[in-house]
Design a protein around this motif. Sequence first.
Motif, PDB file in Angstrom:
ATOM      1  N   PHE A  35       6.492 -11.755  -4.941  1.00 36.04           N
ATOM      2  CA  PHE A  35       6.422 -10.312  -5.125  1.00 36.04           C
ATOM      3  C   PHE A  35       5.023  -9.793  -4.840  1.00 36.04           C
ATOM      4  N   GLY A  36       4.988  -8.577  -4.313  1.00 31.34           N
ATOM      5  CA  GLY A  36       3.720  -7.891  -4.172  1.00 31.34           C
ATOM      6  C   GLY A  36       3.311  -7.251  -5.490  1.00 31.34           C
ATOM      7  N   PRO A  37       2.142  -6.643  -5.527  1.00 34.13           N
ATOM      8  CA  PRO A  37       1.626  -6.049  -6.765  1.00 34.13           C
ATOM      9  C   PRO A  37       2.298  -4.728  -7.127  1.00 34.13           C
ATOM     10  N   GLY A  38       3.032  -4.165  -6.185  1.00 33.66           N
ATOM     11  CA  GLY A  38       3.758  -2.935  -6.480  1.00 33.66           C
ATOM     12  C   GLY A  38       3.032  -1.677  -6.048  1.00 33.66           C
ATOM     13  N   THR A  39       3.823  -0.645  -5.809  1.00 34.15           N
ATOM     14  CA  THR A  39       3.306   0.719  -5.597  1.00 34.15           C
ATOM     15  C   THR A  39       3.890   1.587  -6.683  1.00 34.15           C
ATOM     16  N   ARG A  40       3.016   2.249  -7.404  1.00 34.25           N
ATOM     17  CA  ARG A  40       3.496   3.170  -8.438  1.00 34.25           C
ATOM     18  C   ARG A  40       3.732   4.528  -7.786  1.00 34.25           C
ATOM     19  N   LEU A  41       4.969   4.961  -7.783  1.00 34.13           N
ATOM     20  CA  LEU A  41       5.333   6.263  -7.219  1.00 34.13           C
ATOM     21  C   LEU A  41       5.527   7.261  -8.349  1.00 34.13           C
ATOM     22  N   THR A  42       4.800   8.348  -8.261  1.00 39.26           N
ATOM     23  CA  THR A  42       4.931   9.429  -9.231  1.00 39.26           C
ATOM     24  C   THR A  42       5.398  10.674  -8.504  1.00 39.26           C
ATOM     25  N   VAL A  43       6.560  11.176  -8.897  1.00 44.63           N
ATOM     26  CA  VAL A  43       7.114  12.377  -8.285  1.00 44.63           C
ATOM     27  C   VAL A  43       6.946  13.533  -9.271  1.00 44.63           C
ATOM     28  N   LEU A  44       6.262  14.571  -8.805  1.00 42.61           N
ATOM     29  CA  LEU A  44       5.984  15.716  -9.677  1.00 42.61           C
ATOM     30  C   LEU A  44       6.925  16.887  -9.387  1.00 42.61           C
ATOM     31  N   MET A  98       7.788   1.995 -10.381  1.00 46.87           N
ATOM     32  CA  MET A  98       7.005   1.007  -9.647  1.00 46.87           C
ATOM     33  C   MET A  98       7.940   0.378  -8.637  1.00 46.87           C
ATOM     34  N   TYR A  99       7.512   0.323  -7.405  1.00 45.24           N
ATOM     35  CA  TYR A  99       8.324  -0.273  -6.352  1.00 45.24           C
ATOM     36  C   TYR A  99       7.671  -1.577  -5.908  1.00 45.24           C
ATOM     37  N   PHE A 100       8.464  -2.639  -5.980  1.00 44.61           N
ATOM     38  CA  PHE A 100       7.964  -3.954  -5.604  1.00 44.61           C
ATOM     39  C   PHE A 100       8.625  -4.419  -4.315  1.00 44.61           C
ATOM     40  N   CYS A 101       7.809  -4.943  -3.456  1.00 50.03           N
ATOM     41  CA  CYS A 101       8.286  -5.619  -2.259  1.00 50.03           C
ATOM     42  C   CYS A 101       8.240  -7.114  -2.533  1.00 50.03           C
ATOM     43  N   ALA A 102       9.136  -7.851  -1.941  1.00 53.79           N
ATOM     44  CA  ALA A 102       9.124  -9.304  -2.082  1.00 53.79           C
ATOM     45  C   ALA A 102       9.562  -9.922  -0.761  1.00 53.79           C
ATOM     46  N   THR A 132       0.840  -1.200   0.000  1.00 54.18           N
ATOM     47  CA  THR A 132       0.000   0.000   0.000  1.00 54.18           C
ATOM     48  C   THR A 132       0.872   1.245   0.000  1.00 54.18           C
ATOM     49  N   PRO A 133       0.419   2.335  -0.624  1.00 55.04           N
ATOM     50  CA  PRO A 133      -0.747   2.378  -1.502  1.00 55.04           C
ATOM     51  C   PRO A 133      -0.427   1.761  -2.858  1.00 55.04           C
ATOM     52  N   SER A 134      -1.420   1.637  -3.694  1.00 54.54           N
ATOM     53  CA  SER A 134      -1.147   1.118  -5.032  1.00 54.54           C
ATOM     54  C   SER A 134      -0.529   2.215  -5.900  1.00 54.54           C
ATOM     55  N   HIS A 135      -0.890   3.456  -5.608  1.00 56.81           N
ATOM     56  CA  HIS A 135      -0.340   4.582  -6.350  1.00 56.81           C
ATOM     57  C   HIS A 135      -0.116   5.740  -5.385  1.00 56.81           C
ATOM     58  N   GLN A 136       1.074   6.298  -5.421  1.00 61.09           N
ATOM     59  CA  GLN A 136       1.428   7.421  -4.563  1.00 61.09           C
ATOM     60  C   GLN A 136       1.943   8.548  -5.444  1.00 61.09           C
ATOM     61  N   VAL A 137       1.327   9.705  -5.296  1.00 63.06           N
ATOM     62  CA  VAL A 137       1.780  10.889  -6.016  1.00 63.06           C
ATOM     63  C   VAL A 137       2.337  11.866  -4.995  1.00 63.06           C
ATOM     64  N   THR A 138       3.523  12.384  -5.251  1.00 64.70           N
ATOM     65  CA  THR A 138       4.152  13.274  -4.293  1.00 64.70           C
ATOM     66  C   THR A 138       4.900  14.387  -5.018  1.00 64.70           C
ATOM     67  N   GLN A 139       5.165  15.432  -4.293  1.00 59.39           N
ATOM     68  CA  GLN A 139       5.943  16.533  -4.842  1.00 59.39           C
ATOM     69  C   GLN A 139       7.421  16.270  -4.614  1.00 59.39           C
ATOM     70  N   MET A 140       8.231  16.703  -5.530  1.00 58.95           N
ATOM     71  CA  MET A 140       9.675  16.583  -5.408  1.00 58.95           C
ATOM     72  C   MET A 140      10.141  17.169  -4.083  1.00 58.95           C
ATOM     73  N   GLY A 141      11.014  16.445  -3.409  1.00 57.58           N
ATOM     74  CA  GLY A 141      11.519  16.900  -2.131  1.00 57.58           C
ATOM     75  C   GLY A 141      10.753  16.379  -0.932  1.00 57.58           C
ATOM     76  N   GLN A 142       9.597  15.826  -1.170  1.00 56.62           N
ATOM     77  CA  GLN A 142       8.798  15.284  -0.072  1.00 56.62           C
ATOM     78  C   GLN A 142       9.264  13.881   0.289  1.00 56.62           C
ATOM     79  N   GLU A 143       8.933  13.501   1.502  1.00 53.42           N
ATOM     80  CA  GLU A 143       9.229  12.147   1.980  1.00 53.42           C
ATOM     81  C   GLU A 143       8.049  11.229   1.677  1.00 53.42           C
ATOM     82  N   VAL A 144       8.359  10.020   1.281  1.00 53.81           N
ATOM     83  CA  VAL A 144       7.299   9.038   1.094  1.00 53.81           C
ATOM     84  C   VAL A 144       7.664   7.758   1.822  1.00 53.81           C
ATOM     85  N   ILE A 145       6.651   7.072   2.267  1.00 54.97           N
ATOM     86  CA  ILE A 145       6.829   5.756   2.879  1.00 54.97           C
ATOM     87  C   ILE A 145       5.955   4.766   2.127  1.00 54.97           C
ATOM     88  N   LEU A 146       6.586   3.764   1.596  1.00 56.36           N
ATOM     89  CA  LEU A 146       5.870   2.706   0.903  1.00 56.36           C
ATOM     90  C   LEU A 146       5.789   1.509   1.844  1.00 56.36           C
TER      91      LEU A 146
END
Lengths: 116, 113
Positions: free
Chosen positions: A107-116, A89-93, A7-21
């Motif tokens: 493998f998990g289904p992945g989280t698609r990370l989009t950095v804007l 796309m970030y995959f956990c296994a 989780t999440p399946s898709h994460q959108v974030t701004q450049m410079g921000q921290e994300v946790i997958l």
Amino acid sequence: EPEVTQTPSHQVTQMGQEVILRCVPISNHLYFYWYRQILGQKVEFLVSFYNNEISEKSEIFDDQFSVERPDGSNFTLKIRSTKLEDSAMYFCASSEMTLAQAGTQYFGPGTRLTVL
Amino acid sequence: GESVGLHLPTLSVQEGDNSIINCAYSNSASDYFIWYKQESGKGPQFIIDIRSNMDKRQGQRVTVLLNKTVKHLSLQIAATQPGDSAVYFCADLSSGGSYIPTFGRGTSLIVHP
């Protein structure tokens, strides 16, 4: 059948921000991994984790990345200050045994990370 | 160049045909390989593995052949079905000296009914 969830399946974030997958590995597995796949490119190893320690890490896994197993079920990947090139796309296994022991990775289904 | 690569980016076959997907590796010391299947929107799925002490290994409808002389391995899928449509890639688990997978780019298998 047990499966790795992310989780999440898709994460959108701004450049410079921290994300946790977040990932929940299969419950009896002991070895955990993160991979990434930039769109249209090959899967790349980031890090492996066992017994609350990093076992192996690639050149991609620099100081901006960290992993943690905060409790008995979750396995997280943190990117401290995201860059545009982190979009992927970030995959956990997880696996029950080491890869050298022919431990099959699930493998998990992945989280698609989009950095804007 | 990359240590693991695939010869063809796309393979189209008719349902029922046999499919052969190829992979080359560069490290003659590599001794453990895995084939993965990745369906659209999903993570890679283990298909079959082979170690360098074997030339051939068979699974359900799949066979992996390893030719260490020319550093080449192939995945053969018998009686290909529409559900086999996916990207297939090989991984070398031992090219770096430790068991960290190095993946190829993948071959997209398209099965026409």
